[in-house]
Structure formats: C-alpha cells, structure tokens
Design an enzyme around this catalytic site. Structure first.
Site, PDB file in Angstrom:
ATOM      1  N   CYS A 147       0.880  -1.329  -0.093  1.00  0.00           N
ATOM      2  CA  CYS A 147       0.079   0.120  -0.051  1.00  0.00           C
ATOM      3  C   CYS A 147       0.891   1.297  -0.129  1.00  0.00           C
ATOM      4  O   CYS A 147       1.334   1.669  -1.097  1.00  0.00           O
ATOM      5  CB  CYS A 147      -1.014  -0.070   1.006  1.00  0.00           C
ATOM      6  SG  CYS A 147      -2.520   0.845   0.776  1.00  0.00           S
ATOM      7  N   HIS A 199      -3.712  -5.348   0.193  1.00  0.00           N
ATOM      8  CA  HIS A 199      -3.006  -5.645   1.537  1.00  0.00           C
ATOM      9  C   HIS A 199      -3.113  -7.201   1.684  1.00  0.00           C
ATOM     10  O   HIS A 199      -3.899  -7.958   2.153  1.00  0.00           O
ATOM     11  CB  HIS A 199      -3.680  -5.336   2.499  1.00  0.00           C
ATOM     12  CG  HIS A 199      -3.635  -3.468   2.997  1.00  0.00           C
ATOM     13  ND1 HIS A 199      -2.882  -3.494   3.898  1.00  0.00           N
ATOM     14  CD2 HIS A 199      -4.196  -2.587   2.433  1.00  0.00           C
ATOM     15  CE1 HIS A 199      -2.785  -2.042   4.105  1.00  0.00           C
ATOM     16  NE2 HIS A 199      -3.819  -1.593   2.980  1.00  0.00           N
ATOM     17  N   GLU A 226      -1.418  -9.433   3.290  1.00  0.00           N
ATOM     18  CA  GLU A 226      -1.265  -9.795   4.501  1.00  0.00           C
ATOM     19  C   GLU A 226      -2.561 -10.408   5.234  1.00  0.00           C
ATOM     20  O   GLU A 226      -2.855 -11.121   6.142  1.00  0.00           O
ATOM     21  CB  GLU A 226      -0.837  -8.852   5.655  1.00  0.00           C
ATOM     22  CG  GLU A 226      -1.364  -7.626   6.013  1.00  0.00           C
ATOM     23  CD  GLU A 226      -1.119  -6.523   4.967  1.00  0.00           C
ATOM     24  OE1 GLU A 226      -0.895  -6.746   3.961  1.00  0.00           O
ATOM     25  OE2 GLU A 226      -1.450  -5.360   5.256  1.00  0.00           O
TER      26      GLU A 226
HETATM   27  N1  GLN Z   1      -2.050   6.696   2.725  1.00  0.00           N
HETATM   28  C1  GLN Z   1      -2.222   5.727   1.570  1.00  0.00           C
HETATM   29  C2  GLN Z   1      -3.498   6.068   0.848  1.00  0.00           C
HETATM   30  O1  GLN Z   1      -4.577   6.263   1.441  1.00  0.00           O
HETATM   31  C3  GLN Z   1      -1.853   4.282   1.598  1.00  0.00           C
HETATM   32  C4  GLN Z   1      -2.783   3.813   2.461  1.00  0.00           C
HETATM   33  C5  GLN Z   1      -2.099   2.430   3.132  1.00  0.00           C
HETATM   34  O2  GLN Z   1      -1.026   2.326   3.318  1.00  0.00           O
HETATM   35  N2  GLN Z   1      -3.115   1.548   3.875  1.00  0.00           N
HETATM   36  O3  GLN Z   1      -3.727   5.690  -0.558  1.00  0.00           O
END
Ligand code: GLN
Length: 549
Positions: free
Chosen positions: A384, A510, A512
C-alpha cells in the site's frame, strides 16, 4: 450438527490483554477440527463506529474484511486460525449499536416509547449476536466481549448475555478468562483476583460455566478444585492456560486441557467426532524446525508497537513455515532512516518490506529504504503506502522527476505520480469512506506477479484513497517499472514490479489480510523464498552485523 446454533461467550476478568482473541480462536479451531462449523465475532465497547478512524497507537492494526469492514485486529486471528472469511457482522462496537438505535428512533420505530439501555440497546446487541446464528450455517457462534468485566462500558454487553442465557438456556455458555498472578516474593500463584472477577460477573447476573486461567507457571494440585469451589464451576471446567511459545500452540494446549470437550458436554453435545489437526500440527512442525534463516527489515513508523503490523508479521511467519525458514524480523523505524545511514540500518538484511501507512511522517525514510533495496538488488515488498513510496522513489531517482510525490504528502507537487482516486475527491467524511475490501486484479502474463500467483486474476483487500497516476504509466514502463496487476474495471494499478531486479514488488492492496495457517499467502511465500536466495555469505553477514552493532 442438527439442532439450533449454540452461542459461546468469552469474557475477560482481572486485566486486559489476557488473549481472549487467541482463546476464542483456539476454541473455534478445536470445534472446527471436530467437523463443526464455527464463526467468531467481537463486541467492542468503545463509541467509535468502527476502528477505522483510530490511530494504531490506540488500537493496533485495523483489519479489513472481504466486504470492506474496518475491524478489530482480533478478526485477523479468527481468519488466520479458521481460514473462514469474516465480515462486517463479525465486529460490532458500542458506537454502531447506538447509531442503529438512534437511527431507528428517528425513523419512528419506537414511537411513543422512551428509548433506554434496557431493553433497546440490549435488544440491538442481542440482534447483532444472533444475526450470525440466523444465517443457519454455523453450529457455533463464539462471541468475544472486548474489555474487562467491571468496566462501565461493557455493562450493556454483559446484561445482553444475561438475558440471552435466560432465553436460550442450554444453547448458551460463558467462558471467562482470568489471570492467576504469580507473587515472586512468596513464589505462589494467587487465585483471589479470579474469585473477585467471577464475583463481579455474578453481581451482573452471569455465572460462568468455564474458567480459563492464564498463568506463567503450572497450577499446583488442588488449585483447580479450590477455584471451582469458590466460583461455582466444575473442577474439570477450570482450564489452565500457560504462556505459550507461539500463539499457534494455544489450540493444542487447550486440547490437552480438553477445553473443547468440556464446552461440548456443557452444551449438551455428548457424541462428537475426534479432532483432526493434522494440517495444523504439520504447520507447527515446519514452523518450529526451520532449516534456514532469513533477515527481513520491516520498515514502518509504528515499529515500537508491533500490533500495528500484526497481520504482516503473521503472514511472514506463515511464509517462513512454508519455506521451513526462520524469519527474523528487524523492525526499522522509517523516521530514523536517511540517505547517509540507510546502509548501516539495513546492513545484513536479506529482504526489505515497507509497510502501509498514512500521512507524511516517516515517508522520506521509507523512500530511502526502497532506494537502497532497489540499488543493492535486495528483495523488496512494498504494501500500500510501501508500494506508493516505491513509485515515488522510482520517479525521483530513475525518471529524474526530483519532486515526484503523492498528493497525500505534497498537494502541489509538479509530478503527482500518486494521486487521489477520482471517486475520493468528493468524499468529506473520514469514517469508512476509503476504497475498502476485496477488488479483482488482473495479472499481466509473463510477469513475476503472474508467476507468484500462477493465476490470471486474483482478488485482494484494499484500504486506501490514493493510487498510481496512470498519466505516468508509459514512462515508468519504458524505464523499467511495470504494472503487472491492474484492476479490470477501473484500470487502477494494483501491482508494480521491476523486471530487471531479483525480486521487487509493490502492491496497492494488503495481501497480509488473506494469509492464514491453512493458506499462507503466495506473495509472502515467494518473497521469503527470494530473501533466502539472497542470503549473504556468513562472513559478510557477520561483518555487516558487527559494524551495525
Ligand atoms: N495513505 C495511502 C492511501 O490512502 C496508503 C494507505 C495504506 O497504506 N493503507 O492511499
């Protein structure tokens, strides 16, 4: 199982952090291993509608379900243990309960009535508890109540349990988790706090059926009988829960103590198949007998709080077990990393994982870590924000876009290589408004991603507002960073990779959240494998370690 769904409640006494989530998940695992269908839900006594708006310092990781609910990290344990997806219905907070009741009041549902904690709030709690049971697919619904008995916040939940026990009789059971503190001065385990916490429950009208006692030391002979006598439970229903080497040992420890059998009999189920834990035991055997070792730097801004990256840590452990490799995680604080010291901080690492996150803090350190991994050809996985930083790093140092950035960090950057998603621009509220939950991702043939998954299309969970800016896609591709996974509907870039690098992958989603004991996630499995291949020769590692120290 024929007959009605059974409801098992897990409450906690004496202190918080006793591991109710792990005990609930372990009991569920044992019942599942006997062929029953089980789900677990968590009731959280705070007023936030969900933990999505909570800082990790307050609440650890926010776990995201397939259907896009932002939930408590205990749901991660439930999924990792059971390998059954959870949903919005598996986590309810006081905030959501009140929100529903207040909405119904405005709609006129209680017209003429004074809306009160009892019965309106307790009815709403009971409705949530039973919603999972009503699906007709679960033999058991295990409900974990957050907080500690005696807290003002959890009173309505305990009251709802009291009422349900009255209504459902033998279909309901309460497991109370307590602590036996060890007094070093006298060298004794003490039972008084357990007695007091059971008294507290009794004063609220709830008699626990089973007591699970957390303890650092083995319970002495006669102790179970003593607790049983003071707390009105059978001595067999006093379960010892010793501190375990790993959370994955707990189901087996609970099996030795016959927790599941005691629970089944108390619920009136007297015939049941033996538990089949072959796969679980095989996982543990691999986990505990590694034949290799790898060192992975986990770069994030909450490293002093390991719970903030719970699912990532567990996914690495699952992948380690699959590869029969001990994964040594080195927690590296992104705020401390600079161009000057990054080599020292990442010395001796076989892999670099850059964590998700929000906001500006620590971002430049993450970018330095990625630059180091890219240039030194160290296996890299960015998740992310970690993926977004990899895009920024590549933009700055390979494409020469010196001020490349995400508009989250620098709104007026001349090169917004990461920018806010179109549908997010209208959003003003913070709660539950990100791109959340599972979305499909099509993998480009011939890429590392396609090889890792050996599939054409996958589905992964998301939690973000920003995305790769497709205006830069072609330039990146030509310079050597390709989009290997694309959302087939919106054309959002979901995976980037560098084909010229031994193993460099950034994912917008994600992975994970989908790694379980039964199905370790392929991205983590392949990442760990790549780090094993990278492993430095011992003399070099020893030298780098010594210099680092
Ligand atoms: N802050 C980034 C976004 O909102 C990444 C979010 C995250 O790492 N879950 O796109």
């Amino acid at each position: 199982m024929t007959g009605s769904t059974k409801y098992i409640f897990v409450t906690g006494g004496v202190t918080s952090s006793l591991g109710k989530g792990i005990i609930s998940a372990s009991l569920a695992k044992l019942l599942q291993a006997r062929g029953f269908t089980v789900t677990i839900q968590k009731l959280d006594p705070y007023i936030n509608v969900d933990p999505g708006t909570l800082n990790p310092y307050e609440h650890g990781e926010c776990y995201v379900t397939e259907d896009g609910a932002e939930t408590d990290l205990d749901l991660g344990h439930y999924e990792r243990f059971l390998d059954v997806p959870t949903s919005q219905a598996n986590n309810v907070t006081t905030g959501r309960i009140y929100q529903n009741v207040i909405r119904k009041e405005r709609e006129g549902e209680y017209l003429g009535k004074t809306v009160q904690v009892i019965p309106h709030i307790t009815d709403e709690i009971k409705r949530h508890i039973q919603a999972l049971g009503r699906k007709g697919i679960y033999d058991f619904v295990i409900t974990e109540v957050g907080g500690t008995v005696g807290d003002i916040e959890s009173l309505p939940y305990i009251e709802a349990i009291r009422q349900l026990r009255w209504e459902k009789g033998r279909d309901c059971l309460v497991v109370h988790l307590t602590l036996l503190p060890f007094l070093h001065t006298t060298g004794e385990l003490k039972t008084k706090p357990t007695q007091h916490s059971v008294k507290e429950l009794l004063s609220l009208g709830v008699q626990p059926d089973v007591l699970v006692c957390r303890t650092e030391h083995p319970m002495l002979k006669g102790m179970k009988e003593k607790i049983a006598l003071f707390c009105n439970v059978d001595a067999r229903a006093v379960i010892e829960s010793r501190d375990a080497e790993t959370i994955y040992d707990v189901p087996l420890l609970m099996q030795e103590e016959q927790l599941d059998e005691v629970v089944l009999r108390k619920l009136g189920i007297t015939t049941f198949p033996d538990a089949d834990l072959t796969h679980w035991k095989d996982f543990l055997r691999r986990y505990k007998n590694p034949v290799a070792e790898t060192h992975i730097a986990l770069v994030g801004k909450y490293v002093e709080l390991k719970d903030a990256y719970k699912s990532i840590k567990e996914a690495l452990e699952h992948a380690g077990a699959t590869n029969e490799c001990k994964v040594d995680i080195h927690w590296v604080h992104s705020e401390k990393l600079t161009l000057k010291n990054v080599a020292k901080h990442l010395a001796g690492m076989d892999g670099v994982l850059v964590a998700p996150g929000f906001g500006h803090r620590g971002i430049e350190g993450k970018i330095e870590a990625i630059r180091f991994a890219r240039e030194q050809r160290i296996p890299f996985l960015g998740i992310c924000l970690g993926m977004q930083c990899a895009v920024i790093e590549f933009g700055r140092h390979v494409l020469g876009l010196q001020e490349a950035n995400s508009t989250e960090m620098a709104q007026d950057t001349p090169d917004p290589v990461i920018a806010m998603m179109e549908e997010q621009k209208q959003v003003t509220e913070k709660g539950g408004t990100m791109r959340l939950g599972a979305y499909p991702c099509r993998l480009q043939e011939g890429t590392l991603a396609a090889q890792v998954y050996s599939r054409k299309q996958v589905s992964e969970r998301h939690r973000h507002r920003y995305e790769f800016n497709n205006a830069y896609l072609e330039r990146y591709g030509k310079a050597g960073m390709v989009a290997s996974g694309i959302n087939p509907n919106g054309k959002l870039v979901e995976i980037v990779e560098i084909p010229g690098h031994p193993w460099f992958v950034g994912v917008q989603f994600h992975p994970e959240y989908r790694s379980t004991v039964a199905k370790p996630h392929p991205l983590f499995v392949h990442f760990v494998k790549a780090t094993m291949a990278h492993t430095l020769p011992t003399p070099q590692r020893t030298k780098e370690r010594a210099e680092k120290a």
